[in-house]
Design an enzyme around this catalytic site. Structure first.
Site, PDB file in Angstrom:
ATOM      1  N   LYS A  39     -19.405 -74.567 -35.970  1.00 53.84           N
ATOM      2  CA  LYS A  39     -17.788 -73.865 -35.633  1.00 53.84           C
ATOM      3  C   LYS A  39     -17.050 -74.504 -34.823  1.00 53.84           C
ATOM      4  CE  LYS A  39     -17.345 -69.707 -33.562  1.00 53.84           C
ATOM      5  NZ  LYS A  39     -15.908 -69.389 -32.751  1.00 53.84           N
ATOM      6  N   ASP A  66     -12.323 -72.116 -37.175  1.00 55.38           N
ATOM      7  CA  ASP A  66     -12.210 -70.651 -36.424  1.00 55.38           C
ATOM      8  C   ASP A  66     -10.670 -70.730 -35.762  1.00 55.38           C
ATOM      9  OD1 ASP A  66     -12.320 -67.926 -35.956  1.00 55.38           O
ATOM     10  OD2 ASP A  66     -13.848 -68.407 -34.159  1.00 55.38           O
ATOM     11  N   LYS A  68      -8.202 -68.336 -36.812  1.00 59.72           N
ATOM     12  CA  LYS A  68      -7.684 -66.981 -36.796  1.00 59.72           C
ATOM     13  C   LYS A  68      -6.204 -67.175 -37.225  1.00 59.72           C
ATOM     14  CE  LYS A  68     -11.192 -65.047 -33.698  1.00 59.72           C
ATOM     15  NZ  LYS A  68     -12.044 -66.131 -33.245  1.00 59.72           N
ATOM     16  N   ASP A  71       0.309 -65.569 -39.601  1.00 59.18           N
ATOM     17  CA  ASP A  71       1.762 -66.073 -39.606  1.00 59.18           C
ATOM     18  C   ASP A  71       2.120 -65.290 -40.996  1.00 59.18           C
ATOM     19  OD1 ASP A  71       3.947 -67.346 -39.074  1.00 59.18           O
ATOM     20  OD2 ASP A  71       2.906 -68.753 -38.165  1.00 59.18           O
ATOM     21  N   THR A 122     -13.553 -58.029 -31.049  1.00 54.43           N
ATOM     22  CA  THR A 122     -14.363 -57.166 -30.342  1.00 54.43           C
ATOM     23  C   THR A 122     -13.972 -57.070 -28.858  1.00 54.43           C
ATOM     24  OG1 THR A 122     -15.801 -59.040 -30.019  1.00 54.43           O
ATOM     25  CG2 THR A 122     -16.643 -57.441 -31.778  1.00 54.43           C
ATOM     26  N   ARG A 213     -23.835 -70.579 -26.755  1.00 54.12           N
ATOM     27  CA  ARG A 213     -24.465 -71.142 -25.608  1.00 54.12           C
ATOM     28  C   ARG A 213     -25.919 -71.111 -25.582  1.00 54.12           C
ATOM     29  NH1 ARG A 213     -20.533 -67.103 -22.499  1.00 54.12           N
ATOM     30  NH2 ARG A 213     -20.613 -66.365 -24.473  1.00 54.12           N
TER      31      ARG A 213
END
Ligand code: C5P
Length: 234
Positions: A39, A66, A68, A71, A122, A213
């Site tokens: 990603k 990614d 997002k 528009d 989230t 991570r």
């Protein structure tokens, strides 16, 4: 894009949340045979541009971009087509962009590109929704946007591990569900608050898991991937 025959390796997406192309490519070269999808998000794409997508794709890996997108329909459609030409396999759009934007995005995507819809981030709380004039409770807004995405023809959704079971139940088997916020049982939570372990997310109906991570910051990222894959398969 759905295939029941996916292996744990096919279902793992490693988040390349790095500030530079050099750091990202150093990790990709360490993980080269063990990871099939990476990603690339806003930070790395803003720093390194399409070149990082091409460089990672040149290793044979698939790319989840990614960005997002949100528009006007024409602009989003053009960006979706451009991502398709770059060779990206997964691309995110904000479902709150509405049906016209989503339909334009769906129509503009080439066959190899899956469009994944983002419901409510989230990080958003009830207060965030109130601030922007959304009167629904968060859970209802997630469901409303997920249903709009499905109706508009998106291929999949990004979902928190808390919502994946409900979305699978409501939206059926066909839609692809991609879940970040996953932590292997041995890893630190970092700033993830409501995470689940890989097996739980898969059992609840996730198709793909996004993990950053616990792998990218591990002393031995390759060993971390193997442990995650074992946990996914186990
Ligand atoms: O390092 P970590 O495993 O927490 O990374 C998870 C990735 O998934 C990051 O790129 C993060 O931005 C993304 N993500 C998330 N939670 C969401 C949506 C996206 O962690 N709700």
């Amino acid at each position: 894009m759905k295939s029941p025959a996916l292996t744990a390796r096919d279902r793992l997406i490693v988040a390349l949340d790095f500030p530079t192309q050099a750091k990202a490519l150093a990790l990709v070269s360490v993980l080269s045979d063990s990871v099939s999808i990476y990603k690339i998000g806003l930070q790395l794409y803003t720093a390194a541009g399409p070149a990082i997508v091409q460089a990672v794709a040149a290793t044979g890996a698939k790319i989840f971009l990614d960005l997002k997108l949100h528009d006007i329909p024409n602009t989003v459609a053009k960006a979706v087509a451009a991502a398709g030409e770059l060779g990206v396999q997964m691309l995110t759009v904000h479902l709150s962009g509405g049906g016209a934007m989503l339909k334009a995005a769906v129509e503009a995507r080439p066959p190899h590109l899956s469009l994944l819809g983002v419901t409510v981030l989230t990080s958003a709380t009830q207060e965030t929704l109130d601030e922007i004039g959304v009167t629904s409770v968060v859970a209802d807004q997630v469901l409303r946007l997920a249903e709009l995405g499905k109706k508009s023809g998106v291929d999949g959704l990004i979902t928190s591990p808390r919502e994946v079971g409900l979305l699978r139940e409501r939206l059926g088997a066909e839609i692809t569900l991609v879940t970040p916020g996953v932590r292997p049982s041995w890893a630190a939570a970092d700033d993830q608050k409501r995470f689940t372990i890989p097996r739980e997310a898969l059992q609840a109906g996730a198709d793909y898991l996004v993990i950053g991570r616990p792998i990218t910051a591990a002393p031995d990222p390759r060993a971390a991937v193997e442990r995650v894959l074992e946990e996914m398969a186990g």
